[in-house]
Structures are given as C-alpha cells and as structure tokens.
Design an enzyme around this catalytic site. Structure first.
Site, mmCIF file in Angstrom:
data_model
loop_
_atom_site.group_PDB
_atom_site.id
_atom_site.type_symbol
_atom_site.label_atom_id
_atom_site.label_comp_id
_atom_site.label_asym_id
_atom_site.label_seq_id
_atom_site.Cartn_x
_atom_site.Cartn_y
_atom_site.Cartn_z
ATOM 1 N N GLU A 7 4.983 -1.812 2.312
ATOM 2 C CA GLU A 7 5.779 -0.929 2.724
ATOM 3 C C GLU A 7 6.844 -1.312 4.087
ATOM 4 O OE1 GLU A 7 4.312 3.058 2.567
ATOM 5 O OE2 GLU A 7 5.340 3.788 4.367
ATOM 6 N N ASP A 105 2.015 2.046 1.417
ATOM 7 C CA ASP A 105 1.048 2.954 2.185
ATOM 8 C C ASP A 105 0.455 3.775 0.758
ATOM 9 O OD1 ASP A 105 0.855 1.597 4.004
ATOM 10 O OD2 ASP A 105 2.233 3.346 5.151
ATOM 11 N N TYR A 311 -5.996 3.598 7.522
ATOM 12 C CA TYR A 311 -5.015 4.137 7.380
ATOM 13 C C TYR A 311 -4.969 5.307 8.350
ATOM 14 C CZ TYR A 311 -0.461 5.732 5.548
ATOM 15 O OH TYR A 311 0.689 6.220 5.435
#
Ligand SMILES: [Zn+2]
Ligand SMILES: [Zn+2]
Length: 942
Positions: A7, A105, A311
């Site tokens: 990403e 992600d 995350y």
C-alpha cells in the site's frame, strides 16, 4: 518475476526486508519511485489510492445551465490516475511479471486500493496470475503465513469501497454546489456539505443549542470536616443536593457535636481488566494522554508500518484464537517493559478479556515488535507503551478493591464518608492509565465520637452538558454508525478546516451553525444520521455479496433526488437565510467615523474592501488587496486600540496573510504618503486623524472652506494642504501606474518575485514610468531582468510614457497612433526630424505635421525646425524624381536628412546626408554629379 504490490513505499520496504531473509536486497529508483528486489521477487509501494474517481469532463463549470448541481447525481464517473509515476512504473513492472501479489492493507480501503492496482495490471498484462496476501501486522511470522497462503482479491469488499466512493462524491459534490450557489459563495468561501460530515456537524450544533438552552438551577450541598488520628476527613450530608436553601440551612444549623460513628460497612468490589483496543477505544485512551484523534491515528499507522503494532483500523475487541499470544509476550520481553511482561506471564488470567464486538478482519490493536524510546522518539514511544500496556492489561487478572462506607450522626443529621483501597492491584499493576483512584481511610469503629471541625454549606449550580471532545465525538459517531473507523477522525479534521467548528472541545462557528440550521429546516434528511446509517447497512450487504454496487448506488441516487426536490423548491429561501445570517461573520466593529458597522465586503470580480454600514451617508472605507491574493476573513483577535476584529487573507495552498487590525494597517499604510506632503507636521497629522481624515485622497477631495473649519486653520492654509494632497496623490498614481506596468509587462516566471524587482528599481530611484522610460538596459538587468526582456520592457515603457506626454501636449490619439507605427515615439524626435520626413512616413499632410511639431517643440523649449509648404514639397519631389537614380524610397530617405529638392541635395555635404538618410555617401555624390550635369545641359540649351 514475482511482483509484490504494497500500500505504501514504507511497507514495500519492510515486506522486502522481512521476506528476503538475508538474501541480497537492492533498492532501485525509477522516476523517484523505489522498488526493492531480492532473488526473483520485487516489491513496490503505492501511495494509497493511485487513481481517483471524478465526474466525466463537462461538469466543472458551476454556473453552467445544463450541468446543474442536481445533474451531478446522475453524472457518469471516471477514474483518473493521481500518481502517474507510480501507475506507469506499476504497469511497466507488471508487463514483465509472471505472478503479482497484492499486499495492501487488510480492510475495505485496502481491498479497494488492491482492486485499483489489479485493474491497472490487467490492462497491460491480461494473463498474469494475481493473488492477494492478507496480514494484520508487518512481522516475520504474519508475513510468512500470509505469503504462503495467498488468496483471491475480495471483489465484494472492494465493491463496497467503490460504492462508498461514488456515493460520497455524488452527495458531496451536488449538495456542496447547490448550497454554495444558493448562498452565492464561491472560491475559498464555498459551503461544503457531505454525507457523513453534515450529520456530524449537526451533532455539534445540537449540543451547542442544548448548552445555550440550558437554564442552570441552584442547589446546595452540606459538608462536614472532622479528624481521625491526626488526619483530616471530609464527610458529606447523605441528603445529597438540597434544592431549597432554607432546608439546607436548617440541616446545617442542626449539625452539632457530638459527632458519632453510627455504622461502618466494608465490602469488596471486583474491577474487571479492560478489554482489547479497537480503533475507537484506542483513540479515547490516547486522548487522555493528550493526543488528538488525527495525531493518534497517524502515529499508530507509523508504528504499524514499522512492525511495532498491529493494524490500527479495526472494530474487533476479541483476540482471535489464531493470535499467538505467547509469541507476542516473548517478543515484547525485549522491550523496556520486560519487568511488566514477566509479571503478566507469572500472573496471567485464564482467558484474555474480550469486548462486545468480534469481527473477522483484524485482531484488536496489539504490540507486534519490541521498541525503545531511542528508536521511536517521545510521542510514538508513549503510544507504543499505551498499546503494549493495554495488551498486558487484557491478560492480567482482575483487580480487587476493599470498599468502606462510614455513616456519621451529628444532632440527627446524617453524614457519610466513603473510601476505596486496592487490595489486589491486578491489571492496574501494568496499566497506570486508568482513572480509578484509591481513597484510603483511617480505621473507624461504631460508636466512637469525633470532633466537628467545620460545617460548610456550598452553593452550586447544575451544569449544562459538555461540548464534544474529538474522542467523545468519535465514540458518538460510532454509536450512530456515522463514518467508519478509518474515516471518522478525517471527517472531524475536515469540519475544522472548513471553518465549521473550532476549539477544543469543539464548538460550531456561525457559518457551521447557519448551514446546519438551514439544511435542517429545508432538507433534514441530509442532517440526520439515519440516511447515512442506511447507506452503511447497504455497504455491509455489498460486502456480503447480498446486493450489488450498482443497485446500492441507484438507491442512493433516488434518496438524493428526493432531497433535491425539497432543496430546489426552497432554493431562494435557503440562499437568503444563509446570506442574511452569515453577514455577521464579516463584521469587524464600529466605524471610527460615524459609529456604524464596519464590515468586509466581497464584490464580484475579486474586489474586496472594508466599508461602513451607513454608506452612502458615511464613505469611510479601507482598501484590501484583490481576492486572488487571499480571501479576506475576520479573525477572533481584536485591536486593543480600535476594538476592531483583525483581518486575515486566506488562500488555498498558501500561508495566510495577516493584515491585523484593519485601521492600524490603514493608518500605517497612509502615514508615509501623508508625510510626503511638504507642510505635514506631527501635530498636524494628529489633528487630521482626530478629524477622521486618514488618506491623502480624502484631503485632496476636501473643499478649502470645510477643511479650514474642521481643522480650525485659515482657508488659505487649507487650500495649500488640498493642493499638496493633490500632488502627492498624483505622485502615488504615477507610482502605482509604474508598478502595474511592470506586473503587466514582465512575464510571470517560477521563482520570479515582482516585489523584489520593484524594490530593486525603487532603490535605483525608479518609481514612475518616466524614470523607467529613461532607464538603461544595464539598470534593468541589475534589478534581475534578463537582457532581451529588459530591452523589450524598455521600449514598451517608452511607447507608453511618451504616448502619455504627447497626448498631454495635445497630439490627438489618432495621429499619435500613426507616429508610433512609423517608429516616432519620443517627443524629442518631433524636433530632431525634419517635418517633411514625419509627413512622408506617417502619410499626414505637411500642415498637420507642422502644427504637431510646433506644439511639441514649444513644449520642450526646442527650436522649431524650418518647414516647407505643400507646394514647395510637391515641386521638389517632381524635380528630384526627374533625376536618374532617384525613386520614391530615395525621396523618403532624403527627407530624413531634411532634403526636399534638388538644390538642397546639391548644396549638402554628402557625408552628413549619408549619415542621416542611410543612403551611402558615394551614391549621394553620384546624385549630386547627375544634378550638376543636368543643370549644365539646361544652361547650354538656353
Ligand atoms: Zn461610517
Ligand atoms: Zn488598531
């Protein structure tokens, strides 16, 4: 080649570092974009979205008749690359790849970014294998697992993200355009409306209204101070709030020694360890440490990308069974919190705590790596510690409190003291961020007597509800289903940047409030969270493949069309309402001249100024720079001296330009020009100001009689001031004309500063066009203008300046044009050239030219050249044309040297004529011979 698409650049590098496992890793740069290669594998990072959704061309004109705000609802959209270099590198690499793994992600946004990459890759390589790696932390363990079990891209999840993008664009663009046009606002001043933004703003406005509507009520509380074992103990009356002051006073008066302990009740309370962090609880906890929501998210993302935490965008508060808790504990034993980790390992609860929400995408936020303060810096380390300690707390045992409640009696009035003591600290041992505090009491026994040290009756008021802090607002948005874990903090940041809300805690600005209330009144579905919740529910259905993206977008279009039915029917009312009520935000304070209201005025065509509400009776005004240099707005600061709000010029992408107090600014900028008047003195300046005369222009416009009266000076002196004012004004006019000339004639270039060039010229004494017209190229060059451009500017300056002078002398504009196009630009040339030549080149009659030449030469006090009549000229021309070798061109050239007939030519000095006419000297001599010969022949014939 196996291409891995991450990403961001940072995650591409981290992934490469981890997967290369000691193999040689090389970094390449292609047009500024990095790739990381080892063996057959190359990783490349995107920059989040590399394409953007926008309307098809043809919708950019806000005032277009066809593309009305409503037309945007059904407008077709296209995807446009926003990161061209990355897109072209991605496609270049994809052509060579035989396998591509999307490693963006792991959430809706990441899936959509992955799908965008997928489409770009497919466009250039339709056959390549494309798979997807999903991971919640950039750690060796997670990555190895993810890359050895790759799956397919989740197109349903991506479609949900795409639907959200389309709907947000459609709602935001059409409504923003509609409201801004209705309120006649454009440029910097548009009023933005959004699907999530507007209901959120409405919550803040509603809270403000609750606060305003709140009527505080008085109440009284009774306190008693006693002492036990030398320690002060405070007790409160068990009645709690007394709403009647008389009753409270009676209780107070009855409170008398002896004070007796009537009961001691002790108990125990379980204090459950906190549940794991999801995004919202994380933001709330970091707010307690002083981090704004946006800052907390930014730091968390950094920590994630560097492999220190998992995350951070997650709704999950339950650790999945697959989470390797022992492994994490082993890893973070290497952090500076080893002691706490060991304590938790030794005292672990049977099962980790769990929250209410269990989702399958990401685990709750937890540490994934060991970090030190040196590695992270202060702020990031504090966030890292928070996440790490929260993780430890969820594995730690519950705490136990011993509670104590003492009841006391004094003259029949009952008081109480409560205490709490941690007897088993449990999770508190590793998580010091909770608000729970111990109150340890000395031992009491029933029946013992205590002294009454003080009895106190406090008068208090009920408090209005508190304004939202960012973290409270995010919590509330989550409860209402407004926005997503990834967007909530961005929505709030947007409200702040749009100047709809301000301060901390958040309060609405006037504009924020007016827009909300106007929408509430005319199309309340836009302000209510219901509609947005419906759309969120639809997103969920798309994710679960129960509905298609198109289907959901169509329904959203219908909702929006219904809103427009209401809005369009009320357009005038909405516009007038917003305009009328926001006018106040431009008010600055009292007019210094008449006491009316000074306000910033914006006119069409970028003009803005500060004017008085009593115009035209009061003409006081303060000029402001054109709006392209910054849109003028009011700030909260107020001038101590003039009690006027400060003014600021704001421009997108530029630092704001603070004007400060407009009157202070006005005075300062006019001081210099007032001082240019020869008879200006300090005392006179004071006097003038006290009469509210601020500018030279105002002085120059006065009549001697009125000025004499206002300043209490003789009329003669007033007349003198007025004429001095007039000349200063004229000087200022010429200076500004010169500045404008430079701005108009110098080509704008990157890095070119007009201000710099103008100040260099000023230092060289050039502030007016006349100076510029007489300057030389070297001077312009030293001011920073290139040679070629300097020559051009100079010649243009001459043309403009001399044009003005000649016009002033009395040369009509039509004639002037003829002179200029013949290359006659300066007044001197009128007196230096023979009038015959001027007549030749301009085609004007000798009589007209003669009149012009006389005018100019008299003005310049130069001798008027001798002239000839038309008959003389015509006769001379005929005579000359009869000579061999003379044609019309030669005649024109000769006229430059003042020669109009054969006799003159014969008598002239060949070298001088050659220099002035441009004909070569030997040609002149030949012509002279020809004339002589011809004349001799004529004599012979006689
Ligand atoms: Zn006024
Ligand atoms: Zn001031």
């Amino acid at each position: 080649m196996h291409l891995i698409v991450a990403e961001k650049n940072l995650s591409a590098r981290r992934i490469a570092e981890i997967l290369s496992e000691g193999k040689k890793l090389t970094e390449h740069k292609d047009a500024g974009v990095s790739t990381y290669s080892f063996g057959d594998i190359t990783t490349v990072g995107l920059r989040g979205h590399v394409v953007e959704i926008d309307f098809e061309p043809g919708y950019t004109n806000w005032r277009s008749e066809e593309s009305t705000p409503r037309s945007l609802i059904d407008a077709k959209t296209i995807k446009i690359p926003t990161e061209r270099k990355i897109v072209s590198l991605l496609q270049k690499l994809s052509r060579k790849a035989d396998r591509v793994t999307i490693a963006t992600d792991f959430d809706t946004e990441g899936e959509l970014i992955g799908k965008e990459a997928f489409e770009l890759i497919r466009a250039v390589n339709p056959k390549v294998v494309i798979d997807r790696a999903r991971f919640s932390a950039i750690t060796p363990q997670e990555l190895k697992a993810a890359f050895s079990h790759t799956t397919e891209l989740d197109f349903a999840l991506a479609a949900a993200g795409e639907a959200r993008q389309s709907i947000d664009l459609m709602w935001g663009a059409s409504l923003t355009r509609f409201i801004s046009l209705a309120a006649r606002r454009g440029g910097q001043n548009i009023l933005s409306v959004g699907r999530v933004q507007t209901p959120t703003l409405t919550m803040i406005v509603d809270r403000e209204k609750e606060i305003e509507a709140f009527v505080p009520e008085k109440y009284w509380q009774l306190f008693l101070e006693t002492e036990k074992g030398g320690e002060r103990v405070d007790a409160r009356h068990t009645h709690g709030r007394f709403l009647d002051k008389g009753v409270a006073e009676q209780s107070r008066d009855r409170t008398k020694a002896p004070l007796m302990v009537t009961d001691v009740r002790s108990g125990e309370k379980q204090d459950r360890a906190p549940s794991p962090f999801d995004t919202t609880t994380y933001i709330v906890a970091s707010a307690r440490l002083g981090f704004s929501a946006a800052n907390a998210m930014r730091i968390a993302e950094d920590l994630y990308m560097n492999g220190f935490i998992s995350y951070p965008r997650t709704d999950n508060t339950v650790y999945p069974p697959s989470l390797d808790i022992e492994g994490i504990l082993r890893t973070i034993r290497n952090s500076p919190f080893k002691k706490d980790v060991d304590w938790v390992i030794a005292n672990r609860r049977a099962v980790p705590t769990r929250g209410k929400k269990s989702t399958t995408d990401h685990p709750p936020i937890h540490p994934t790596g060991a970090a030190t303060q040196e590695m992270l810096g202060n702020d990031a380390f504090r966030i890292y510690e928070l996440v790490l300690r929260r993780f430890l707390a969820t594995l730690a045992p519950d705490a136990r409190w011993k509670t104590l409640k003492i009841l006391l009696d004094a003259g029949g009035e009952e008081y109480t003291v409560t205490g709490g003591q941690l007897i088993e600290p449990g999770w508190h041992a590793v998580y010091p961020f909770s608000e729970a505090q111990e109150t340890i009491l000395p031992p009491f026994t029933t029946g013992e007597q205590l002294p009454v040290k003080k009895v106190k009756l406090d008068e208090k008021e009920t408090q209005p509800p508190a304004r939202y802090t960012q973290s409270k607002l995010i919590q509330r948005m989550e409860e209402l289903g407004l926005g997503t874990k990834s967007t909530r903090h961005e929505v709030i940041a947007k409200l702040v940047s749009r100047k709809y809300v301000e301060g901390s805690p958040l309060r609405p600005t006037l504009v924020g409030r007016v827009v909300t209330e106007s929408l509430e009144q005319h199309a309340d579905m836009i302000t209510k969270p219901d509609m947005t919740q419906t759309i969120e529910a639809h997103m969920q259905q798309i994710k679960e493949a129960k509905r298609t993206r198109e289907d959901v977008i169509v329904e959203s279009r219908q909702m929006l069309h219904r809103a427009f039915d209401q809005l369009e029917a009320n357009e005038t009312a909405i516009g007038e309402d917003i305009r009328g009520r926001t006018a106040e935000e431009m008010n600055l304070g009292k007019c210094p001249v008449c006491g009316g209201v000074l306000a910033i005025k914006h006119l069409r065509g970028n003009t803005q100024f500060i004017g008085c509400s009593r115009y035209p009776e009061c003409t006081f005004n303060i000029g402001l720079p054109m709006a392209q240099w910054g849109f003028a707005v009011r700030t909260d600061e107020v001038c101590d001296k003039h009690h006027l709000n400060f003014v600021r010029l704001i421009r997108k992408g530029a630092r704001p330009w603070d004007i400060g107090c407009p009157l202070c600014h006005h005075l300062a900028s006019n001081k210099e020009s007032l001082n240019e008047m020869p008879s200006m003195t300090g005392a006179l300046a004071e006097k003038i100001l006290s009469q509210h005369i601020y500018t030279v222009a105002e002085l120059a416009r006065s009549t001697p009689g009125s000025l004499a009266k206002r300043l209490d000076i003789p009329e003669e002196k007033a007349q003198n001031l007025i004429s001095e004012g007039g000349s200063v004004l004229e000087k200022l006019r010429r200076r500004s004309e010169c500045r404008k000339f430079m701005r108009d004639h110098l080509i704008p270039r990157k890095g070119r500063s007009y201000a710099k060039i103008l100040s260099a010229l000023k230092n060289a004494g050039i502030t007016e066009l006349s100076g510029l017209a007489h300057a030389d190229i070297a001077l312009l060059k030293s001011a920073g203008i290139g040679e070629e451009e300097a020559a051009q500017v100079l010649s243009q300056a001459k043309t403009v300046y001399y044009g003005q002078v000649l016009k002033e002398i009395g040369i009509p504009a039509v004639s002037l044009k003829k002179y200029v196009s013949a290359g006659i630009t300066s007044p001197e040339e009128f007196c230096n050239h023979p009038p015959e030549y001027l007549s030749q080149v301009t085609g004007m009659s000798p009589a007209t030219v003669k009149r012009h030449v006389e005018l100019v030469c008299t003005y310049l006090k130069m001798p008027v050249p001798k002239t000839f009549s038309k008959q003389q000229i015509d006769r001379g021309k005929k005579e000359l044309l009869a000579i061999k070798g003379i044609d019309k061109v030669t005649i024109e050239k000769l006229s430059r040297a003042g020669i109009i007939n054969a006799t003159q030519l014969l008598e002239a000095d060949a070298v001088t004529v050659a220099a002035e006419s441009g004909i070569m000297a030997h040609v002149i001599q030949d012509l002279q011979k020809a004339i002589r010969k011809k004349r001799e022949n004529a004599i012979i014939q006689i």
